[in-house]
Every structure is written in C-alpha cells, then in structure tokens.
Design a protein around this motif. Sequence first.
Motif: not given
Length: 290
Positions: A98-107
Amino acid sequence: MKLLVRHQTIYRYAASAGRVAMRLKLMPVDTPAQTVLEWQVSINEVPLTAFRPNSYGEREAIWIRHDRLDNATIVAEGLVETRECHGVVGHLNSRVDPRYFLRDTRLTCASDGIAAMARDLPAQDGPLATLHALSAAVSDAVHYRAGVTTSETTAAEAFALGAGVCQDHAQIFIAAARSIGIPARYVSGYLLAGDGNALHETHGWAEAWLPSLGWIGFDPSNRVCVTERYLRLASGLDADDAAPIRGSVTVAGDIWIDADVRIAQAEEGVEQRQLQKQQQQSTSPSDPQG
C-alpha cells in the motif's frame, strides 16, 4: 443489489488507422463489496478473452491491430451483485505494498494549498475520522461544475480553480491524503444514480488505506463513502493509471470518440437488450471524468 451494465465506446478514424494498441481495464473482479455474476468484453463484436491479473489484483488486457481499421467498438457488459460495506473494500488480492500509493504523479502532486487543507483539518478521533473530514473539506473547497476542467487537469490546478468534476475531487483527495502520510489511489467504475436513472458516463472516486480496515472508498463529489450503488472496475495512482481504456493509434486525420454507459438495477426488470437499444438510439459523447 444487482447492477446491470452496458458500457460502449466507439472510436472512429477519419483515415484508416494503420496500428491500434489499447490497454483495457474493463473487467471487474470480486471484492468484499461485489461479486461478478456475468461479464464480457468485446471489440467489433469479437469477444476479448485475454484478460490477465495485474499487480493490483485486478484484470487487464492488451489489444493490438496492425491492419487498417476504420472504427473500433468496445462493449463491456454484465451483471454484478453489490453489497453495502460502508465504503470498506478491505484487503484486496494485491501484490503491491500500500505504501506504493504514497507516490506523487503529475496529476496528483499536492500544491501548498492542498497540503495546507489536509494539515489544518480540525483534530479528529483517529485516522478514519480524519479521512471523512478530508472528503468533506474537498467538497467544500471545490464546487462540482462540469466543463471547466479536462482529463489533463491536475489536482493542483482544479484546487486553485475551485471547481471541477469527480476526477478532480478524487485526485485532490488523493493528493491531500498522501501529503499527511496516508496511501490513497484513484478508482474508476460505475455509479447508479440516486433516482435510479441510467447514467451515461463512468465515475471516479478515491480509496484510502488504513492498516486496520484495508482500502476504504470515498466519493467527495457525492459526500459519501461508496455504497452498494457503486461498481468498482480498476484502480491506479491517478485517473490516467486507472482509466478503463488507454491506447495509442497510428493514423492520419481526426479521431472521434463516442462513449456511453447504461446502468440499471436488475431487480427493476430492465433487460440487457433495453440498455443496448437505448445506446443505439443515443450516441452522445460522455465526459470521461464523471
């Protein structure tokens, strides 16, 4: 509740396409909140059976054509039984931490304003209450208004504008949650309208992760946690990652896209052929942002 869905997307090419490649996330999977009873996807009336599990615990397929193509009609349809879980999707069959979904993206990169909104929330009784307060804060800060943003609008841009649609609300919520250390992701799917009428577009919302509960769905646009009226398709770091259809095409000339979603409660006696007939009678484009 049993939801009957027919999602049709038509691509038309002004000049025949020489090569088309598409990634399709159009195959829902079973979760604690839903059971897939019947579902199929076809392209130009040929069933697509190449769906495979991905690292998120969902299913996707790649479709490629190298010969000349004038149009592509993609139809996803089926019957799914949904259950009221008060937004709790739980611990899904995913190989991704789940910590993968702490990543920022351009959006979904949080602006100073988004981070401040999350940081300045009144003290709450635990992280779940914080997430509910955050969802309400997003709704208060960004008014629902169609036509002022596009699929390329970032969370920061929509927040500064103070207006947007479901994609914008979800991505602002995601950016804010990540800024305070809570993993969050975008979810694409379908929503049965409160009055029971068929919708004509996909919907988008957010899921946030709490170790004690797993993934929890929040829809700031409607100020609710997801209910049995929601049918989950796919998730991702942002709306682009979770898009039901993404692709590339080699073509000279314009491309037109007509998309239409019909959804009804099966107990109401709505037959699949009725949904199909409605789509054939109306080919108005939809707003893929919801």
